[in-house]
Write an enzyme that holds these catalytic residues in place. Structure first.
Site, PDB file in Angstrom:
ATOM      1  N   CYS A  82      40.543  39.095  41.465  1.00  0.00           N
ATOM      2  CA  CYS A  82      41.604  40.074  41.223  1.00  0.00           C
ATOM      3  C   CYS A  82      41.493  41.227  42.213  1.00  0.00           C
ATOM      4  CB  CYS A  82      41.522  40.579  39.787  1.00  0.00           C
ATOM      5  SG  CYS A  82      42.767  41.826  39.393  1.00  0.00           S
ATOM      6  N   GLU A 105      45.354  33.855  39.283  1.00  0.00           N
ATOM      7  CA  GLU A 105      46.074  34.895  40.026  1.00  0.00           C
ATOM      8  C   GLU A 105      47.417  34.364  40.520  1.00  0.00           C
ATOM      9  OE1 GLU A 105      45.669  38.097  40.615  1.00  0.00           O
ATOM     10  OE2 GLU A 105      43.830  38.212  39.433  1.00  0.00           O
TER      11      GLU A 105
END
Length: 220
Positions: free
Chosen positions: A137, A207
């Protein structure tokens, strides 16, 4: 281990990592053509994600016996409060996203699964594996921000989002996190090293799915 584990993790996750740069959410945000309702939905889901991201920093710090990892995670937790949380408050005010809207927006499947994945790494695997699951992230957003920063988005709030990740501070933070995980991984077993690689890869895939989820305004 001849290569650093974060280099191996990046190589293992190459396709979903680079597919994120080409996703319509990112390309349209940069071009200024992203539907504002998509960005709004993203922010609502990201609020839930970041809430638990912050909790995970604190929980991992509480459960690890490694002083370096504990210190780094405590620092990251404080940085999240001063950084992304503060920026999101600005976005929410600008877009008039209310507490009622937050409460009435269900957590999407991908958001739920991504957060659950990171908690699983802590409670089933180890604090180090959990920390590694959080790295994509920070790292991917920093790289995307830097990549997009060469040309401004015509939509001010989209540019604010880009600017928040395209900073030298963010880049140095990622480098610091990578160096620590590389160092600690060398001290652990081959089995745990494999768990680190697997957790990192799943997070990278999640993601990409997060952009997909936002773009489609995914529901159950």
């Amino acid at each position: 281990m001849s290569k650093k584990i974060t280099d191996l993790a990046y190589e293992k996750s190459y396709k979903p990592w680079h597919d994120s740069f080409k996703h319509p959410f990112i390309t349209e945000l940069h071009a200024g053509t992203l539907d504002p309702t998509i960005f709004r939905y993203y922010l609502l889901q990201d609020r839930y994600y970041l809430e638990h991201f912050g909790k995970l920093y604190d929980l991992i710090a509480q459960q690890t016996d490694n002083a370096k990892l504990k210190s780094a995670l405590q620092e990251n937790s404080a940085g999240l409060e001063a950084g992304e949380f503060a920026i999101r408050e600005i976005f929410f005010r600008e877009l008039n996203i209310t507490d009622k809207e937050i409460k009435n927006t269900p957590v999407a499947p991908t958001t739920y699964n991504y957060v659950s994945h990171m908690y699983r790494q802590l409670y089933v695997e180890s604090p180090l594996v959990a920390a590694a699951s959080m790295l994509p992230c920070e790292w991917l957003y920093q790289e995307i921000g830097e990549y997009l920063s060469t040309k401004d988005s015509p939509i001010p709030i989209y540019q604010q989002w880009i600017d928040s990740y395209a900073t030298e501070e963010a880049k140095l933070g990622v480098q610091k996190q990578r160096a620590l995980i590389d160092e600690l991984a060398e001290e652990t077993s081959p089995i745990e090293q494999q768990k680190i690689l697997e957790a990192f890869e799943i997070s990278t895939q999640m993601e990409y799915k997060f952009w997909e989820m936002s773009y489609a305004k995914e529901t159950w």
